[in-house]
Design a protein around this motif. Structure first.
Motif, mmCIF file in Angstrom:
data_model
loop_
_atom_site.group_PDB
_atom_site.id
_atom_site.type_symbol
_atom_site.label_atom_id
_atom_site.label_comp_id
_atom_site.label_asym_id
_atom_site.label_seq_id
_atom_site.Cartn_x
_atom_site.Cartn_y
_atom_site.Cartn_z
ATOM 1 N N LYS A 2 0.827 -1.211 0.000
ATOM 2 C CA LYS A 2 0.000 0.000 0.000
ATOM 3 C C LYS A 2 0.866 1.268 0.000
ATOM 4 C CE LYS A 2 -3.920 -0.390 0.528
ATOM 5 N NZ LYS A 2 -4.795 -0.265 1.658
ATOM 6 N N ILE A 5 2.250 1.800 -3.468
ATOM 7 C CA ILE A 5 1.219 2.300 -4.379
ATOM 8 C C ILE A 5 0.950 3.776 -4.121
ATOM 9 C CG2 ILE A 5 -1.257 2.177 -4.904
ATOM 10 C CD1 ILE A 5 -0.966 -0.878 -4.740
ATOM 11 N N SER A 8 3.746 5.737 -5.532
ATOM 12 C CA SER A 8 3.701 5.682 -7.001
ATOM 13 C C SER A 8 2.663 6.658 -7.542
ATOM 14 C CB SER A 8 3.386 4.259 -7.467
ATOM 15 O OG SER A 8 4.411 3.361 -7.087
ATOM 16 N N LEU A 118 7.445 -1.272 -7.184
ATOM 17 C CA LEU A 118 6.087 -1.617 -7.612
ATOM 18 C C LEU A 118 6.110 -2.706 -8.679
ATOM 19 C CD1 LEU A 118 3.027 -0.989 -7.506
ATOM 20 C CD2 LEU A 118 3.438 0.733 -9.292
ATOM 21 N N LEU A 134 -2.749 -1.677 -13.485
ATOM 22 C CA LEU A 134 -3.234 -2.016 -12.155
ATOM 23 C C LEU A 134 -4.540 -1.260 -11.936
ATOM 24 C CD1 LEU A 134 0.109 -1.579 -10.164
ATOM 25 C CD2 LEU A 134 -0.636 -3.532 -11.543
ATOM 26 N N LEU A 136 -7.045 0.044 -9.394
ATOM 27 C CA LEU A 136 -7.059 0.324 -7.964
ATOM 28 C C LEU A 136 -8.413 0.870 -7.537
ATOM 29 C CD1 LEU A 136 -3.688 2.332 -7.743
ATOM 30 C CD2 LEU A 136 -3.990 -0.143 -7.538
ATOM 31 N N LEU A 141 -7.241 2.026 -2.359
ATOM 32 C CA LEU A 141 -6.016 1.780 -3.135
ATOM 33 C C LEU A 141 -5.657 0.294 -3.211
ATOM 34 C CD1 LEU A 141 -3.699 4.792 -2.193
ATOM 35 C CD2 LEU A 141 -5.364 4.578 -4.053
ATOM 36 N N VAL A 143 -5.444 -3.224 -5.010
ATOM 37 C CA VAL A 143 -5.358 -3.663 -6.404
ATOM 38 C C VAL A 143 -6.446 -4.712 -6.620
ATOM 39 C CG1 VAL A 143 -3.918 -4.692 -8.186
ATOM 40 C CG2 VAL A 143 -2.866 -3.258 -6.434
ATOM 41 N N ASP A 146 -5.402 -6.748 -12.375
ATOM 42 C CA ASP A 146 -4.270 -6.271 -13.175
ATOM 43 C C ASP A 146 -4.298 -6.950 -14.532
ATOM 44 O OD1 ASP A 146 -1.994 -8.533 -13.221
ATOM 45 O OD2 ASP A 146 -2.878 -8.522 -11.210
#
Length: 201
Positions: A2, A5, A8, A118, A134, A136, A141, A143, A146
């Motif tokens: 988490k 992410i 990112s 990631l 991904l 989300l 948040l 995932v 994907d």
């Protein structure tokens, strides 16, 4: 994951920012990514032309637009990509068009080489194949799905070529590019929408 992410997303790019970054680096004789060489710069130049063409020519299927408009909640589409990647050049503009078709999706892009932590969570057969989408949950948040690095039919084309020739060489890349041009983004749209409807509903 988490935390990774969240970081990112904070350093992610919009589609227009991603396009502008690729172009500005090319103006300096560079490509995105940690490795710099003439081949990657050349591929990046080709990919700019490909993305321009896709933006002008690819149309979303009506049933795809309907599904996107009816998504039950909001999602962030976080895509791992690089400007020199041929698959990314053919796929990311289609994802952009899909995200533009609904208020339920926000598309964000991160460069693979700058987000290795990631990427390590989403390897394909142990490799850092891109692009990787991904999906989300905007609120948590998490995932929830994907997809990537390429549509199933394109994946099979390369597998068959490698089985027959032992390598993925320039003719293989040309054959793959021809497939993308002829398919007009249809496989990407259908596979991503099928993923959404199977995972999110």
């Amino acid at each position: 994951m988490k935390d990774i992410i969240e970081k990112s997303i904070q350093s992610s790019l919009s589609y227009s920012e991603y396009r502008n970054l690729i172009s500005s680096l090319l103006a300096e004789g560079k490509s995105t990514g940690h490795v710099q060489n003439e081949d990657l710069r050349h591929y990046s130049e080709l990919n700019v032309a490909r993305m321009n063409r896709i933006e002008k020519t690819v149309e979303l299927l009506p049933e795809v637009v309907l599904t996107l408009e009816q998504l039950p909640k909001k999602y962030i589409w976080l895509v791992l990509s690089e400007g020199w990647c041929g698959d990314a050049a053919n796929i990311v503009p289609v994802l952009h068009k899909m995200a533009e078709a609904t208020a339920q999706i926000e598309l964000r892009i991160v460069l693979r080489d700058e987000h290795d932590d990631l990427m390590q969570y989403f390897l394909t057969n142990g490799g850092k194949a891109i692009p990787k989408l991904l999906v989300l949950d905007t609120e948590t948040l998490d995932v929830v799905a994907d997809w990537g690095p390429r549509p199933q039919e394109a994946k099979q084309l390369i597998l068959d070529y490698k089985a027959a020739h032992g390598v993925v060489d320039e003719p293989a890349k040309i054959a793959l590019q021809k497939w993308y041009v002829q398919n007009k983004g249809v496989a990407i749209q259908k596979e991503v929408v099928n993923l959404l409807t199977s995972k999110l509903v």
